[in-house]
Design a protein around this motif. Structure first.
Motif, PDB file in Angstrom:
ATOM      1  N   PRO A  87     -30.746  90.655  64.143  1.00  0.00           N
ATOM      2  CA  PRO A  87     -31.052  89.777  65.275  1.00  0.00           C
ATOM      3  C   PRO A  87     -30.378  90.238  66.566  1.00  0.00           C
ATOM      4  N   GLU A 141     -34.002  83.694  61.144  1.00  0.00           N
ATOM      5  CA  GLU A 141     -35.311  83.049  61.099  1.00  0.00           C
ATOM      6  C   GLU A 141     -35.169  81.685  60.438  1.00  0.00           C
ATOM      7  N   GLU A 142     -35.867  80.694  60.960  1.00  0.00           N
ATOM      8  CA  GLU A 142     -35.776  79.344  60.414  1.00  0.00           C
ATOM      9  C   GLU A 142     -36.052  79.309  58.926  1.00  0.00           C
ATOM     10  N   SER A 143     -36.973  80.143  58.458  1.00  0.00           N
ATOM     11  CA  SER A 143     -37.325  80.155  57.038  1.00  0.00           C
ATOM     12  C   SER A 143     -36.166  80.622  56.157  1.00  0.00           C
ATOM     13  N   GLN A 144     -35.162  81.261  56.748  1.00  0.00           N
ATOM     14  CA  GLN A 144     -34.013  81.751  55.989  1.00  0.00           C
ATOM     15  C   GLN A 144     -32.865  80.753  55.987  1.00  0.00           C
TER      16      GLN A 144
END
Length: 122
Positions: A12, A37-40
């Motif tokens: 990032p 990432e939000e999914s992580q």
């Protein structure tokens, strides 16, 4: 004392006025890494794995590996997750793990559960 800024497109981008890492002589200082990432975010083991992968990408950009890490700092939102994070973290160090501290903090950037910074020496 010349310094070199190290950057990896695979990790990032900084969210503030700092570099992913700075190399001075033979020492690499890697800024704290988080899942980006939000999914992580949410599952601490998933976050810890992504953080360690981010660190690996930055190390590689400097021509180093996890074996070059001499010091780690782990920041946890909840110390109850220590065992899970430790399991993931430990899988990246087969032999001679680095010196380390792990502390619980009140809050981390982007409300993640874990942040890790490292120092590596070539």
């Amino acid at each position: 004392m010349p310094k070199k800024i190290i950057f990896s497109e695979k990790a990032p981008a900084p969210i503030g006025p700092y570099s992913q890492a700075v190399m001075v002589n033979d020492t690499l200082y890697v800024s704290g890494q988080i899942a980006f990432e939000e999914s992580q975010v949410g599952d601490v083991k998933t976050e810890a794995k992504q953080v360690m992968e981010n660190i690996g990408h930055i190390l590689a950009a400097a021509g180093l590996t996890y074996a070059h890490i001499v010091k780690s700092s782990i920041f946890l939102k909840n110390m109850d997750t220590f065992t899970m994070v430790n399991e993931v973290y430990g899988s990246y160090f087969e032999n001679e793990p680095p010196a380390r501290e792990t502390v619980q903090v009140a809050k981390l950037p982007k409300d993640v559960n874990v942040e890790i910074s490292v120092i590596a020496v070539s």
